[in-house]
Scaffold this motif. Structure first.
Motif, PDB file in Angstrom:
ATOM      1  N   ASP A 116       0.834  -1.206   0.000  1.00  0.00           N
ATOM      2  CA  ASP A 116       0.000   0.000   0.000  1.00  0.00           C
ATOM      3  C   ASP A 116       0.865   1.252   0.000  1.00  0.00           C
ATOM      4  O   ASP A 116       0.536   2.253  -0.654  1.00  0.00           O
ATOM      5  N   GLU A 117       1.981   1.200   0.732  1.00  0.00           N
ATOM      6  CA  GLU A 117       2.859   2.368   0.804  1.00  0.00           C
ATOM      7  C   GLU A 117       3.426   2.695  -0.572  1.00  0.00           C
ATOM      8  O   GLU A 117       3.524   3.870  -0.954  1.00  0.00           O
ATOM      9  N   HIS A 118       3.780   1.665  -1.314  1.00  0.00           N
ATOM     10  CA  HIS A 118       4.328   1.912  -2.645  1.00  0.00           C
ATOM     11  C   HIS A 118       3.240   2.417  -3.596  1.00  0.00           C
ATOM     12  O   HIS A 118       3.526   3.209  -4.501  1.00  0.00           O
ATOM     13  N   THR A 119       1.998   1.982  -3.387  1.00  0.00           N
ATOM     14  CA  THR A 119       0.893   2.505  -4.194  1.00  0.00           C
ATOM     15  C   THR A 119       0.756   4.010  -4.015  1.00  0.00           C
ATOM     16  O   THR A 119       0.562   4.755  -4.981  1.00  0.00           O
ATOM     17  N   VAL A 120       0.862   4.461  -2.764  1.00  0.00           N
ATOM     18  CA  VAL A 120       0.783   5.898  -2.469  1.00  0.00           C
ATOM     19  C   VAL A 120       1.932   6.633  -3.172  1.00  0.00           C
ATOM     20  O   VAL A 120       1.724   7.669  -3.820  1.00  0.00           O
ATOM     21  N   THR A 121       3.142   6.086  -3.051  1.00  0.00           N
ATOM     22  CA  THR A 121       4.308   6.701  -3.701  1.00  0.00           C
ATOM     23  C   THR A 121       4.143   6.734  -5.216  1.00  0.00           C
ATOM     24  O   THR A 121       4.462   7.734  -5.869  1.00  0.00           O
ATOM     25  N   TYR A 122       3.630   5.653  -5.769  1.00  0.00           N
ATOM     26  CA  TYR A 122       3.426   5.556  -7.215  1.00  0.00           C
ATOM     27  C   TYR A 122       2.460   6.647  -7.690  1.00  0.00           C
ATOM     28  O   TYR A 122       2.714   7.337  -8.684  1.00  0.00           O
ATOM     29  N   ALA A 123       1.347   6.815  -6.968  1.00  0.00           N
ATOM     30  CA  ALA A 123       0.347   7.811  -7.355  1.00  0.00           C
ATOM     31  C   ALA A 123       0.884   9.234  -7.211  1.00  0.00           C
ATOM     32  O   ALA A 123       0.724  10.066  -8.105  1.00  0.00           O
ATOM     33  N   ASP A 124       1.523   9.518  -6.076  1.00  0.00           N
ATOM     34  CA  ASP A 124       2.054  10.868  -5.841  1.00  0.00           C
ATOM     35  C   ASP A 124       3.116  11.237  -6.864  1.00  0.00           C
ATOM     36  O   ASP A 124       3.125  12.350  -7.411  1.00  0.00           O
ATOM     37  N   ASP A 125       4.038  10.300  -7.129  1.00  0.00           N
ATOM     38  CA  ASP A 125       5.114  10.582  -8.071  1.00  0.00           C
ATOM     39  C   ASP A 125       4.583  10.733  -9.496  1.00  0.00           C
ATOM     40  O   ASP A 125       5.116  11.527 -10.285  1.00  0.00           O
ATOM     41  N   MET A 126       3.549   9.977  -9.843  1.00  0.00           N
ATOM     42  CA  MET A 126       2.950  10.131 -11.164  1.00  0.00           C
ATOM     43  C   MET A 126       2.358  11.525 -11.312  1.00  0.00           C
ATOM     44  O   MET A 126       2.563  12.191 -12.343  1.00  0.00           O
ATOM     45  N   PHE A 182      -6.749   9.997  -9.703  1.00  0.00           N
ATOM     46  CA  PHE A 182      -7.526   8.821  -9.321  1.00  0.00           C
ATOM     47  C   PHE A 182      -6.834   7.605  -9.923  1.00  0.00           C
ATOM     48  O   PHE A 182      -6.786   7.446 -11.137  1.00  0.00           O
ATOM     49  N   LEU A 183      -6.274   6.753  -9.054  1.00  0.00           N
ATOM     50  CA  LEU A 183      -5.558   5.556  -9.498  1.00  0.00           C
ATOM     51  C   LEU A 183      -6.433   4.326  -9.284  1.00  0.00           C
ATOM     52  O   LEU A 183      -6.732   3.952  -8.144  1.00  0.00           O
ATOM     53  N   ILE A 184      -6.846   3.693 -10.376  1.00  0.00           N
ATOM     54  CA  ILE A 184      -7.545   2.406 -10.321  1.00  0.00           C
ATOM     55  C   ILE A 184      -6.467   1.340 -10.451  1.00  0.00           C
ATOM     56  O   ILE A 184      -5.916   1.104 -11.527  1.00  0.00           O
ATOM     57  N   ASN A 185      -6.146   0.713  -9.336  1.00  0.00           N
ATOM     58  CA  ASN A 185      -4.972  -0.136  -9.224  1.00  0.00           C
ATOM     59  C   ASN A 185      -5.374  -1.617  -9.319  1.00  0.00           C
ATOM     60  O   ASN A 185      -5.758  -2.242  -8.322  1.00  0.00           O
ATOM     61  N   ILE A 215      -6.529   7.786  -4.242  1.00  0.00           N
ATOM     62  CA  ILE A 215      -6.726   9.157  -4.725  1.00  0.00           C
ATOM     63  C   ILE A 215      -5.644  10.025  -4.108  1.00  0.00           C
ATOM     64  O   ILE A 215      -5.462  10.043  -2.888  1.00  0.00           O
ATOM     65  N   SER A 216      -4.923  10.749  -4.955  1.00  0.00           N
ATOM     66  CA  SER A 216      -3.877  11.665  -4.500  1.00  0.00           C
ATOM     67  C   SER A 216      -4.290  13.094  -4.813  1.00  0.00           C
ATOM     68  O   SER A 216      -4.718  13.392  -5.930  1.00  0.00           O
ATOM     69  N   THR A 217      -4.172  13.994  -3.839  1.00  0.00           N
ATOM     70  CA  THR A 217      -4.491  15.408  -4.038  1.00  0.00           C
ATOM     71  C   THR A 217      -3.243  16.252  -3.830  1.00  0.00           C
ATOM     72  O   THR A 217      -2.337  15.878  -3.079  1.00  0.00           O
ATOM     73  N   SER A 218      -3.224  17.402  -4.490  1.00  0.00           N
ATOM     74  CA  SER A 218      -2.069  18.297  -4.404  1.00  0.00           C
ATOM     75  C   SER A 218      -2.547  19.745  -4.416  1.00  0.00           C
ATOM     76  O   SER A 218      -3.600  20.059  -4.971  1.00  0.00           O
ATOM     77  N   GLY A 219      -1.752  20.629  -3.802  1.00  0.00           N
ATOM     78  CA  GLY A 219      -2.083  22.053  -3.811  1.00  0.00           C
ATOM     79  C   GLY A 219      -3.415  22.343  -3.143  1.00  0.00           C
ATOM     80  O   GLY A 219      -3.761  21.797  -2.094  1.00  0.00           O
ATOM     81  N   ALA A 220      -4.201  23.218  -3.781  1.00  0.00           N
ATOM     82  CA  ALA A 220      -5.490  23.628  -3.204  1.00  0.00           C
ATOM     83  C   ALA A 220      -6.461  22.467  -3.088  1.00  0.00           C
ATOM     84  O   ALA A 220      -7.393  22.512  -2.271  1.00  0.00           O
ATOM     85  N   CYS A 221      -6.281  21.414  -3.875  1.00  0.00           N
ATOM     86  CA  CYS A 221      -7.180  20.260  -3.791  1.00  0.00           C
ATOM     87  C   CYS A 221      -7.114  19.576  -2.431  1.00  0.00           C
ATOM     88  O   CYS A 221      -8.060  18.885  -2.038  1.00  0.00           O
ATOM     89  N   ILE A 222      -6.008  19.754  -1.720  1.00  0.00           N
ATOM     90  CA  ILE A 222      -5.917  19.184  -0.372  1.00  0.00           C
ATOM     91  C   ILE A 222      -7.015  19.767   0.508  1.00  0.00           C
ATOM     92  O   ILE A 222      -7.588  19.079   1.361  1.00  0.00           O
ATOM     93  N   ASN A 223      -7.333  21.045   0.309  1.00  0.00           N
ATOM     94  CA  ASN A 223      -8.368  21.686   1.112  1.00  0.00           C
ATOM     95  C   ASN A 223      -9.771  21.382   0.614  1.00  0.00           C
ATOM     96  O   ASN A 223     -10.725  21.376   1.400  1.00  0.00           O
ATOM     97  N   ARG A 245       3.908  18.166  -1.454  1.00  0.00           N
ATOM     98  CA  ARG A 245       2.946  17.913  -0.366  1.00  0.00           C
ATOM     99  C   ARG A 245       1.661  17.360  -0.974  1.00  0.00           C
ATOM    100  O   ARG A 245       1.117  17.930  -1.922  1.00  0.00           O
ATOM    101  N   HIS A 246       1.162  16.255  -0.396  1.00  0.00           N
ATOM    102  CA  HIS A 246      -0.013  15.588  -0.925  1.00  0.00           C
ATOM    103  C   HIS A 246      -0.989  15.219   0.187  1.00  0.00           C
ATOM    104  O   HIS A 246      -0.588  14.927   1.316  1.00  0.00           O
ATOM    105  N   GLY A 247      -2.258  15.225  -0.174  1.00  0.00           N
ATOM    106  CA  GLY A 247      -3.285  14.587   0.626  1.00  0.00           C
ATOM    107  C   GLY A 247      -3.710  13.330  -0.124  1.00  0.00           C
ATOM    108  O   GLY A 247      -3.184  13.011  -1.179  1.00  0.00           O
ATOM    109  N   GLY A 248      -4.701  12.646   0.430  1.00  0.00           N
ATOM    110  CA  GLY A 248      -5.188  11.485  -0.309  1.00  0.00           C
ATOM    111  C   GLY A 248      -5.683  10.380   0.608  1.00  0.00           C
ATOM    112  O   GLY A 248      -5.657  10.491   1.831  1.00  0.00           O
ATOM    113  N   GLY A 249      -6.123   9.319  -0.041  1.00  0.00           N
ATOM    114  CA  GLY A 249      -6.619   8.162   0.694  1.00  0.00           C
ATOM    115  C   GLY A 249      -6.925   7.038  -0.265  1.00  0.00           C
ATOM    116  O   GLY A 249      -7.129   7.262  -1.462  1.00  0.00           O
ATOM    117  N   GLY A 250      -6.939   5.811   0.273  1.00  0.00           N
ATOM    118  CA  GLY A 250      -7.166   4.648  -0.580  1.00  0.00           C
ATOM    119  C   GLY A 250      -8.081   3.631   0.069  1.00  0.00           C
ATOM    120  O   GLY A 250      -8.466   3.764   1.226  1.00  0.00           O
TER     121      GLY A 250
END
Length: 274
Positions: free
Chosen positions: A78-88, A102-105, A113-121, A266-271
């Protein structure tokens, strides 16, 4: 004094150039990517999804990525999934820019789901759960095109509701964006540095002479008197303790958990596991 005035104008001009470059970077057109290397989504479905994502991107200013992936690489965690999405996201749209992925894995079946910038809020932990809810049934049935459409519908719904929490805003314009307009930002920084160097070099050349008491002495009226002043000091220490604003519950509020990607964004997100 005229020398100082001209130098001040030059420095202000350099600062203005820097601010302008930052604003141009912030106003870059949002990017949309629909990635499906294994062709789970037909060309016609991909075209429909792209059109919907582009309308939402134009409306919100957010970068939008939908990726159907069959191999996230190693390790299968799961940790690598988060890294994969954020880095992409960082690689395609830039570090700390405003956007959502939105990563359909299909590899480990941990969708993310990875969020960045204003999307975190805009997309708090609570709202990310609702985004995953909206796509879950179609993901299970492997109808990934409908899952993507449901995700976009729900993402736009929460965007229309406004920001989800009261945390300090994360503005993509304040950070490095990897795109064409980054060159303008670099030019603005160079102009500011050159302005500061020129300012202080000239400051040394035109240093004002320190005032001397001899300039203010009238020899014919000079007299000496002794004065004593007694000062009573009173010291008060105050410590500011900010009050927590809490989270806005109910209508999709709450906090956004954040972390750093491998590239420093900096990222937000959840899976969720299927």
């Amino acid at each position: 004094m005229k020398k100082y005035k001209y130098l001040t104008f030059f420095l202000l001009g350099a600062i203005f150039a820097l601010v302008f470059a930052v604003s141009v970077c912030a106003e870059a057109d949002p990017k949309v990517y629909i990635i499906d290397e294994s062709k789970w989504i037909s060309d016609k479905e991909a075209e429909t999804i792209t059109e919907k994502a582009e309308r939402f991107a134009e409306k919100s200013g957010f970068n939008i990525i939908v990726c159907v992936c069959d191999d996230i690489g190693e390790p299968k965690t799961d940790e690598h999934t988060v890294t994969y999405a954020d880095d992409m996201y960082d690689g395609l749209c830039g570090i700390n820019t405003n956007g959502i992925l939105f990563l359909i894995n299909n590899d480990t079946e941990y969708d993310y789901i990875s969020t960045s910038g204003a999307c975190i809020n805009y997309y708090s932990d609570y709202r990310i759960e609702r985004l995953l809810d909206s796509a879950y049934d179609n993901i299970i049935s492997r109808n990934f095109a409908e899952a993507a459409m449901d995700f976009l519908d729900t993402a736009e719904y929460y965007y229309d509701m406004g920001k989800a929490n009261h945390q300090a805003d994360v503005m993509g314009a304040e950070v490095e964006a990897v795109d064409f307009f980054a060159g303008m930002l670099v030019m603005g920084i160079i102009a500011l540095i050159v302005g500061i160097i020129i300012f202080f070099n000239n400051l040394k050349k035109y240093r004002l002479e320190k005032p001397s008491g001899a300039f203010y002495i009238n020899k014919n009226t000079l007299s000496y008197k002794r004065f004593e002043d007694i000062f009573l000091g009173n010291f008060t220490n105050r410590i500011y303790s900010p009050r927590s604003s809490g989270s806005s519950g109910g209508g999709g509020g709450g906090r956004s958990s954040t972390h750093r990607s491998g590239s420093g964004g900096r990222h937000g997100g959840g899976g969720r596991h299927r």
